[in-house]
Motif scaffolding. Structure first.
Motif, PDB file in Angstrom:
ATOM      1  N   ILE A 139      44.697  29.688  26.721  1.00  0.00           N
ATOM      2  CA  ILE A 139      44.015  30.834  26.119  1.00  0.00           C
ATOM      3  C   ILE A 139      43.282  31.667  27.178  1.00  0.00           C
ATOM      4  O   ILE A 139      43.087  32.875  26.995  1.00  0.00           O
ATOM      5  CB  ILE A 139      43.045  30.408  24.989  1.00  0.00           C
ATOM      6  N   ARG A 140      42.914  31.060  28.293  1.00  0.00           N
ATOM      7  CA  ARG A 140      42.304  31.838  29.378  1.00  0.00           C
ATOM      8  C   ARG A 140      43.352  32.677  30.084  1.00  0.00           C
ATOM      9  O   ARG A 140      43.107  33.830  30.444  1.00  0.00           O
ATOM     10  CB  ARG A 140      41.599  30.911  30.376  1.00  0.00           C
ATOM     11  N   ARG A 141      44.544  32.083  30.274  1.00  0.00           N
ATOM     12  CA  ARG A 141      45.623  32.809  30.952  1.00  0.00           C
ATOM     13  C   ARG A 141      46.098  34.007  30.132  1.00  0.00           C
ATOM     14  O   ARG A 141      46.466  35.042  30.668  1.00  0.00           O
ATOM     15  CB  ARG A 141      46.792  31.859  31.239  1.00  0.00           C
ATOM     16  N   THR A 142      46.087  33.865  28.803  1.00  0.00           N
ATOM     17  CA  THR A 142      46.546  34.935  27.911  1.00  0.00           C
ATOM     18  C   THR A 142      45.393  35.766  27.362  1.00  0.00           C
ATOM     19  O   THR A 142      45.620  36.689  26.560  1.00  0.00           O
ATOM     20  CB  THR A 142      47.321  34.336  26.729  1.00  0.00           C
ATOM     21  N   SER A 143      44.157  35.454  27.781  1.00  0.00           N
ATOM     22  CA  SER A 143      42.949  36.171  27.355  1.00  0.00           C
ATOM     23  C   SER A 143      42.641  35.997  25.872  1.00  0.00           C
ATOM     24  O   SER A 143      41.822  36.733  25.312  1.00  0.00           O
ATOM     25  CB  SER A 143      43.049  37.676  27.684  1.00  0.00           C
ATOM     26  N   LEU A 144      43.261  35.019  25.215  1.00  0.00           N
ATOM     27  CA  LEU A 144      42.959  34.778  23.799  1.00  0.00           C
ATOM     28  C   LEU A 144      41.551  34.237  23.605  1.00  0.00           C
ATOM     29  O   LEU A 144      40.982  34.354  22.514  1.00  0.00           O
ATOM     30  CB  LEU A 144      43.976  33.796  23.207  1.00  0.00           C
ATOM     31  N   ASP A 145      40.964  33.670  24.660  1.00  0.00           N
ATOM     32  CA  ASP A 145      39.594  33.166  24.532  1.00  0.00           C
ATOM     33  C   ASP A 145      38.585  34.287  24.306  1.00  0.00           C
ATOM     34  O   ASP A 145      37.464  34.053  23.849  1.00  0.00           O
ATOM     35  CB  ASP A 145      39.210  32.341  25.771  1.00  0.00           C
TER      36      ASP A 145
ATOM     37  N   VAL B 145      47.108  44.411  27.247  1.00  0.00           N
ATOM     38  CA  VAL B 145      48.026  43.716  26.338  1.00  0.00           C
ATOM     39  C   VAL B 145      49.283  43.283  27.092  1.00  0.00           C
ATOM     40  O   VAL B 145      49.757  42.154  26.945  1.00  0.00           O
ATOM     41  CB  VAL B 145      48.394  44.616  25.140  1.00  0.00           C
ATOM     42  N   ARG B 146      49.795  44.178  27.923  1.00  0.00           N
ATOM     43  CA  ARG B 146      50.988  43.840  28.711  1.00  0.00           C
ATOM     44  C   ARG B 146      50.715  42.654  29.638  1.00  0.00           C
ATOM     45  O   ARG B 146      51.516  41.722  29.728  1.00  0.00           O
ATOM     46  CB  ARG B 146      51.434  45.050  29.533  1.00  0.00           C
ATOM     47  N   ASN B 147      49.571  42.684  30.333  1.00  0.00           N
ATOM     48  CA  ASN B 147      49.227  41.586  31.244  1.00  0.00           C
ATOM     49  C   ASN B 147      49.036  40.277  30.492  1.00  0.00           C
ATOM     50  O   ASN B 147      49.364  39.199  31.000  1.00  0.00           O
ATOM     51  CB  ASN B 147      47.960  41.932  32.023  1.00  0.00           C
ATOM     52  N   SER B 148      48.497  40.357  29.279  1.00  0.00           N
ATOM     53  CA  SER B 148      48.301  39.143  28.474  1.00  0.00           C
ATOM     54  C   SER B 148      49.635  38.520  28.084  1.00  0.00           C
ATOM     55  O   SER B 148      49.774  37.289  28.031  1.00  0.00           O
ATOM     56  CB  SER B 148      47.493  39.470  27.211  1.00  0.00           C
ATOM     57  N   LEU B 149      50.622  39.371  27.815  1.00  0.00           N
ATOM     58  CA  LEU B 149      51.942  38.871  27.405  1.00  0.00           C
ATOM     59  C   LEU B 149      52.711  38.265  28.580  1.00  0.00           C
ATOM     60  O   LEU B 149      53.388  37.249  28.427  1.00  0.00           O
ATOM     61  CB  LEU B 149      52.754  39.999  26.775  1.00  0.00           C
ATOM     62  N   VAL B 150      52.609  38.897  29.756  1.00  0.00           N
ATOM     63  CA  VAL B 150      53.362  38.403  30.926  1.00  0.00           C
ATOM     64  C   VAL B 150      52.556  37.393  31.728  1.00  0.00           C
ATOM     65  O   VAL B 150      53.118  36.678  32.563  1.00  0.00           O
ATOM     66  CB  VAL B 150      53.798  39.574  31.833  1.00  0.00           C
ATOM     67  N   GLY B 151      51.232  37.342  31.490  1.00  0.00           N
ATOM     68  CA  GLY B 151      50.386  36.415  32.237  1.00  0.00           C
ATOM     69  C   GLY B 151      49.784  37.083  33.460  1.00  0.00           C
ATOM     70  O   GLY B 151      50.396  37.949  34.069  1.00  0.00           O
ATOM     71  N   ASP B 152      48.575  36.699  33.805  1.00  0.00           N
ATOM     72  CA  ASP B 152      47.859  37.243  34.954  1.00  0.00           C
ATOM     73  C   ASP B 152      47.504  36.099  35.884  1.00  0.00           C
ATOM     74  O   ASP B 152      46.860  35.133  35.479  1.00  0.00           O
ATOM     75  CB  ASP B 152      46.603  37.974  34.487  1.00  0.00           C
ATOM     76  N   GLU B 153      47.916  36.217  37.140  1.00  0.00           N
ATOM     77  CA  GLU B 153      47.701  35.115  38.089  1.00  0.00           C
ATOM     78  C   GLU B 153      46.216  34.890  38.387  1.00  0.00           C
ATOM     79  O   GLU B 153      45.818  33.817  38.850  1.00  0.00           O
ATOM     80  CB  GLU B 153      48.442  35.400  39.390  1.00  0.00           C
ATOM     81  N   ASN B 154      45.375  35.898  38.118  1.00  0.00           N
ATOM     82  CA  ASN B 154      43.940  35.741  38.363  1.00  0.00           C
ATOM     83  C   ASN B 154      43.194  35.252  37.143  1.00  0.00           C
ATOM     84  O   ASN B 154      41.959  35.144  37.169  1.00  0.00           O
ATOM     85  CB  ASN B 154      43.341  37.072  38.823  1.00  0.00           C
ATOM     86  N   ALA B 155      43.936  35.008  36.056  1.00  0.00           N
ATOM     87  CA  ALA B 155      43.293  34.498  34.830  1.00  0.00           C
ATOM     88  C   ALA B 155      43.424  32.980  34.814  1.00  0.00           C
ATOM     89  O   ALA B 155      44.501  32.427  34.641  1.00  0.00           O
ATOM     90  CB  ALA B 155      43.945  35.107  33.594  1.00  0.00           C
ATOM     91  N   PHE B 156      42.286  32.313  34.992  1.00  0.00           N
ATOM     92  CA  PHE B 156      42.304  30.836  34.988  1.00  0.00           C
ATOM     93  C   PHE B 156      40.949  30.300  34.576  1.00  0.00           C
ATOM     94  O   PHE B 156      39.986  31.040  34.469  1.00  0.00           O
ATOM     95  CB  PHE B 156      42.692  30.276  36.352  1.00  0.00           C
TER      96      PHE B 156
END
Length: 467
Positions: free
Chosen positions: A358-364, A456-467
């Motif tokens: 959920i952190r990687r996809t920003s769902l948190d 939204v696009r980054n959430s769907l493809v994933g963001d390498e800085n989201a951890f």
């Protein structure tokens, strides 16, 4: 060739816009009636087509749609398109529905609705195509203007360097005029004494003069300005106040007194704040009703099954005007005593398996839409920091507190530019602050829409800085 290209692309925009408008009118009539609008029995529609074309001409001119088509930023271009389109609809409704009436020309409200909707869709599609074409050829098609700089001191040299690096401003500096030749180090750029400036400009097709002389040369500046006006040459004075900061400034006149702000703040306008707040409420309600409502019980159940602790993580963070508020998130870590002190790091052992997802996809961040509804956050804005980080970085970074002029956001310009996640160094945080300040000074509704789309696009493809 450059002026010819500019004229050509202005004409191209105008012609295609009118083609799109008339195709929309004709196609809608054909779809509704299975016959051509040009048929003998339908001649009463033709005056309406003419009225539509005249109203579009008026709307486009008021919105300055065809001004600087090669120089305008894409966001400004679309802002002008939207302004022209809504002006067009307003004038159409007033003219057709109120002044003329629909019965005189057998116009149906369905025809008006579908033709205007088709026109808006085709117009937007065409502008996207035009911007893509322009992006590839912009350097060669730029509407450039030849200019000279009077005064080769620090201000003049800085201006010259800026115009060289930022070719999209449209200026090509021919050279300098200065009473001290040694101030100009580059060969070929020294054009003569200040007194020879007007003569040179008149005989070499120079369109603009940038004057960077100091205030002590007031008499010389005034004479240059008057001579430029007499000879139909644009004159721009560049004062030295920019030394007080390295960012653009905003000038407002109180009568004849210029008042300089160190930055422009579009959201100081009540209208702009109202637009942003309306979008915040509408978008948050949409997310809560259509996404959060069904996703919440699923995530809540998994969070409770995976580890002990509450479903929500509530943390006090710095908000608008540095007022603290409770920021809501789905809990993504095991309960620990460092949550209010230490940032999450890559491969952080405190993060649960679901938490990593959920952190990687920003769902948190989804619960923060309730913060938006309450009013202590916005959909787009600088990310809120922990109180301890605000206190720490406000001492290390001079401009850090300026970001608190805005409501904190769920996403922001810094996040889509890659400045998210752990800030290992002061320079990392400084880059994030610079991005936040750029957003504060350049806010627009279209910019918010762009940031939301990219998030939204980054959430769907994933963001390498989201951890």
């Amino acid at each position: 060739m450059i002026n010819r290209h500019t004229t050509f692309f202005k004409a191209l925009n105008l012609v295609v816009d009118y083609l799109v408008l008339n195709i929309s009118l004709i196609a809608t009539y054909y779809i509704e009636n299975s016959t051509s609008i040009l048929a003998g029995s339908n001649k009463k529609y033709l005056p309406i087509v003419l009225v539509f074309n005249l109203i579009w001409m008026l709307s486009a001119n008021i919105a300055k749609l065809y001004f600087d088509v090669l120089n305008k930023d894409s966001i400004i271009t679309f802002r002008n398109v939207i302004n022209a389109y809504f002006l067009f609809i307003s004038f159409i409704c007033f003219t057709i529905l109120i002044l003329i009436g629909t019965e005189a020309y057998f116009i149906t409200r369905q025809y008006l609705f579908y033709s205007l909707a088709l026109f808006g869709s085709l117009l937007g599609f065409w502008k996207v195509i035009f911007l893509l074409i322009r992006k590839r050829q912009r350097a060669s098609l730029m509407d450039t203007r030849r200019a000279v700089i009077v005064g080769a001191g620090r201000t003049g040299q800085d201006l010259h360097e800026y115009l060289l690096k930022n070719w999209d401003t449209g200026y090509r500096v021919v050279g300098f005029f200065d009473d001290e030749p040694s101030n100009v180090s580059e060969a070929g750029l020294y054009l003569g004494d200040v007194k020879h400036c007007i003569t040179y400009v008149k005989h070499n097709k120079i369109t603009e003069i940038f004057c960077t002389l100091p205030v002590s040369e007031a008499k010389t500046i005034k004479k240059l300005m008057l001579d430029a006006d007499k000879n139909l040459i644009r004159f721009k004075s560049v004062p030295e106040y920019y030394d007080y900061g390295n960012k653009p400034v905003y000038i407002k006149s109180f009568g004849q007194i210029p008042v300089i702000s160190v930055r422009a703040e579009p959201l100081e306008s009540l209208l702009n704040r109202s637009i942003k707040r309306t979008f915040d409420i509408a978008f948050s309600l949409f997310v809560i009703v259509f996404i959060f409502s069904w996703l919440f019980p699923i995530l809540a159940l998994i969070i409770k099954l995976e580890s002990k602790g509450p479903v929500f993580f509530i943390q006090t963070r710095s908000g608008h005007n540095n007022e603290p508020f409770n920021c809501y998130k789905f809990r993504s870590m095991y309960v620990n005593g460092d949550a209010d002190k230490r940032q999450a790091t890559r491969n952080d052992r405190r993060v649960t398996k679901l938490g990593a997802f959920i952190r990687r996809t920003s769902l948190d961040e989804l619960p923060q839409f309730f913060n938006v509804l309450i009013g202590n956050m916005s959909v787009v804005g600088p990310r809120p920091h922990m109180i301890t980080h605000t206190e720490e970085y406000s001492e290390l970074i001079d401009m850090f507190m300026v970001r608190h002029f805005l409501k904190p956001g769920i996403t922001g310009w810094a996040q889509i530019k890659g400045f998210r996640g752990e800030t290992k160094t002061v320079d990392d945080m400084n880059q994030r602050v610079e991005a936040d300040l750029w957003y504060l000074e350049n806010w627009s509704f279209l910019l918010d829409l762009k940031i939301v789309f990219l998030t939204v696009r980054n959430s769907l493809v994933g963001d390498e800085n989201a951890f």
